[in-house]
Design an enzyme around this catalytic site. Structure first.
Site, PDB file in Angstrom:
ATOM      1  N   GLU A  95     -29.037  38.579 -38.364  1.00  0.00           N
ATOM      2  CA  GLU A  95     -28.849  37.686 -37.219  1.00  0.00           C
ATOM      3  C   GLU A  95     -28.637  38.500 -35.956  1.00  0.00           C
ATOM      4  O   GLU A  95     -27.928  39.509 -35.959  1.00  0.00           O
ATOM      5  CB  GLU A  95     -27.610  36.789 -37.388  1.00  0.00           C
ATOM      6  CG  GLU A  95     -27.711  35.697 -38.403  1.00  0.00           C
ATOM      7  CD  GLU A  95     -26.456  34.817 -38.383  1.00  0.00           C
ATOM      8  OE1 GLU A  95     -25.779  34.741 -37.331  1.00  0.00           O
ATOM      9  OE2 GLU A  95     -26.151  34.219 -39.428  1.00  0.00           O
ATOM     10  N   GLU A 128     -21.508  35.375 -44.033  1.00  0.00           N
ATOM     11  CA  GLU A 128     -20.397  36.010 -43.322  1.00  0.00           C
ATOM     12  C   GLU A 128     -19.043  35.766 -44.009  1.00  0.00           C
ATOM     13  O   GLU A 128     -18.121  35.181 -43.453  1.00  0.00           O
ATOM     14  CB  GLU A 128     -20.338  35.517 -41.870  1.00  0.00           C
ATOM     15  CG  GLU A 128     -21.577  35.879 -41.065  1.00  0.00           C
ATOM     16  CD  GLU A 128     -21.574  35.280 -39.671  1.00  0.00           C
ATOM     17  OE1 GLU A 128     -22.466  35.648 -38.880  1.00  0.00           O
ATOM     18  OE2 GLU A 128     -20.703  34.438 -39.362  1.00  0.00           O
TER      19      GLU A 128
END
Length: 661
Positions: free
Chosen positions: A307, A154
């Protein structure tokens, strides 16, 4: 180039999630092996936050524990998505290289003790990142368990330190060439900001009042390029030793400070993370919004849900639980829209640390729990869908998405804080989702010719080339909806003179905006057709467009609020206010009808998702996901992959995946 695709290596769709065995001991590992088999896990992400264990001191690596777990997972039939741990440098690194710590706009230098505390531009950080990526690849590049490389985690952290300032100046020299060009681009004649040397130029740090908007926009562009360069460095260090596909996980919708189109082009597999921001039906719509964007960023290449939260819904300052059945519904919602599987964060819920209360596939309560039973049910469902791997999804309507337009709506000094880029994007998608239409996202500069309808919800910044592209789209037969405050500035954030939007787009829309008139925070106005507007209004003059709804208040009374212009063989629509949700949904339904676009499946009631995946050989699979409390009859019986039998109705809150002859 890579030798095999992810799904080829797995023999089907991916199912699993982040696995952190270093948090546990051997008896738990043995239970993990059995529970992974039971729940049909075939892919585990390792090492995302393991830098301190992998490199306990600078230059000394300890891979023995990781050897153990790769070998163990492989023996258990679980492939590995191996991460480089560079999102969370260990304490020794920050103590040895304090200049590599994050600096906020106000000059505060952060300390270690959390994640993402690093400066992406710091040479020591970049060197250490390349080294550990290369060391991991050299050791595990051809390990039989390895199916995918996962660079970083991320990418998002911004920094305003002196390393960043130096890198920013280098980037600006390359982009603008001369100081005169920079001063012109940033409009530094205003407020005595003219720069006389490159050394005077800084990142947009804390200032007394508004920052220079051109500086803010260029800083976002610079940072996006810096992220891509850092990713490439790790990717190339990996590719020197391994032929497995490489990715990094995007965090949609609004968490990442980068041009997602540009970064996605660098990925072998586009991967992204999704956590709903509202419960119930809104969570399902948010999952679809995420999935359609992730698929579109890949441009037809594979993508993967890296995710999702097993039992996590973020609702401002609360973390809510999902409803029974949501694990399967949200998972299939992503796979329906092209994901090559579904992974979670994380496998086993942590018993200590900063994310103790983040949900997991195996919760604190253990396997004898609703959550793990739903995880097992979902794993079994995904395992039955192997034949859809490699198939694709094609949207029938495009929503325009541009990083520059997003960043432009985030600069200081705009007339209203109600111009929310991602809210506008999500709202357009939601109206189309409610109508049963599959959506692609596209850049304003893309070839849009195959879409009968294109929606442009928030193009405050619009480059000249993109404006001309939209004009050609309408002239060539397309239906385009442009919404308020669009095309106000060019790609330097310079205001369009002579009226808004950009001239080519004004031509296609048959209007000219003479004045913007933001509304008060809670103001709600009525239009002549009975619809209601909020947030924004404009003084619009028709230059050939037909007025479909007019303002009925104040100085704008009688002025166009919604227009339609027949241009070439297409139609340009302009909406100069933010309609209430119900009115906006009705407008989108009208546009779909005008453009000849129907729902994916005719006759389904509201709150039933329908998406079709297509294989190159002509095979098709239709995903139907119900968010209703009563059964829904199907038009005719069909073979359901989830049950292996014919089905004639969709159960309450249920899912079917139909093989279409």
């Amino acid at each position: 180039m890579t030798s095999l695709s992810l799904t080829d290596r797995l023999g089907g769709l991916a199912f699993g999630g982040d696995y952190n065995p270093e948090q546990w001991d051997e008896p738990v590992w043995k239970e993990d092996d059995e529970l992974m088999r039971r729940s049909r896990v075939n892919l585990a992400t390792l090492g995302v936050f393991s830098w301190a264990l992998l490199e306990p001191e600078e230059g000394r690596y300890d891979f023995a524990w990781l050897d153990t777990h790769l070998d163990r997972l492989h023996a258990n039939g679980v492939a590995v998505d191996l991460a480089t741990p560079t999102a969370s440098p260990p304490p020794w690194f920050t103590l040895a290289h304090p200049d590599a710590l994050t600096v906020r706009p106000d000059g505060t230098r952060l300390t270690h003790g959390s994640r993402d505390t690093y400066c992406l531009t710091a040479p020591a950080y970049r060197n250490a990142s390349r080294r550990i990526a290369g060391a991991l690849a050299e050791r595990y590049g051809d390990h039989p368990a390895l199916a995918l490389w996962h660079v970083h985690n991320e990418y998002a952290t911004l920094c305003y330190c002196d390393h960043t300032a130096a890198a920013f100046r280098m980037w600006l020299r390359e982009r603008h060439g001369t100081l005169d060009a920079l001063n012109e681009a940033w409009g530094t004649a205003f407020w005595s900001q003219r720069y006389g040397s490159w050394e005077q130029v800084l990142p947009p740090r804390a200032t007394n009042w508004h920052k220079n908007p051109g500086q803010q926009l260029d800083f976002h562009r610079f940072w996006s390029d810096e992220v891509i360069a850092a990713y490439r460095e790790q990717r190339e260090a990996i590719r020197a030793h391994s032929d497995r596909p490489v990715t990094t996980n995007l965090m949609l919708p609004a968490y990442q400070n980068m041009d997602l189109w540009a970064l996605a082009r660098e990925l072998d597999v586009v991967s992204s993370d999704q956590y709903p921001s509202a419960p119930g039906l809104d969570a399902a719509a948010d999952a679809a919004f995420h999935a359609d964007r992730a698929r579109s960023l890949g441009g037809g290449r594979p993508w993967l849900l890296m995710e999702q939260g097993t039992n996590t819904v973020y609702d401002r300052d609360r973390v809510l639980a999902k409803e029974p059945g949501d694990v399967l519904r949200h998972t299939l919602g992503h796979i329906a829209r092209g994901s090559e599987g579904a992974l979670f964060f994380q496998w086993r819920q942590s018993r200590a640390g900063a994310e103790t209360w983040h949900s997991a596939m195996v919760p604190h309560a253990g396997p004898d729990s609703r959550i793990f039973r739903e995880v097992t049910q979902t794993g079994e469902a995904v395992a039955r869908l192997g034949e859809v791997a490699g198939s694709t999804v094609t949207g029938s309507v495009a929503v325009l998405h541009d990083a520059d337009a997003w960043w432009a709506l985030g600069v200081d000094g705009l007339p209203s804080a109600g111009l929310d880029y991602h809210a506008a994007l999500g709202r357009a998608h939601r109206a189309l989702w409610d109508a049963g239409v599959t959506v692609d996202f596209a850049h304003p500069g893309h070839d849009l010719g195959r879409y009968p309808l294109v929606v442009a919800p928030a193009l405050f910044l619009l480059a000249d080339e993109a404006a001309e592209n939209l004009r050609r789209y309408v002239a060539g037969g397309g239906t385009l909806l442009v919404q308020h405050a669009s095309g106000y500035v060019d790609d330097r954030l310079h205001a369009r003179l002579g009226g808004y939007p950009a001239a080519p787009l004004r031509e296609a829309l048959g209007i000219r905006v003479e004045e913007y008139r933001p509304l008060r925070r809670d103001e709600r106005i009525i239009l002549s057709d009975g619809s209601h507007g909020t947030v924004w209004s404009e003084s619009v003059r028709s230059d050939g467009a037909q007025t479909l709804a007019a303002y009925t208040h104040g100085m704008l009374t009688g002025r166009p609020a919604l227009t339609r212009h027949r241009y070439g063989t297409g139609q340009g629509w302009y909406l100069s206010t933010r309609l209430d949700d119900a009115d906006y949904t009705a407008l989108v339904a009208r546009l779909l009808d005008e453009a000849g676009v129907g729902p994916e499946v005719q006759g389904l009631p509201p709150r039933v998702e329908a998406v079709t995946r297509h294989a190159p050989d002509g095979r098709r699979w239709r995903f139907l996901i119900s968010h209703r409390t009563e059964p829904v009859p199907l038009p005719e019986p069909a073979h359901d992959l989830l049950t292996g039998a014919p089905v004639s109705e969709l159960p309450p809150g249920g899912c079917v995946v139909l093989r279409i002859a």
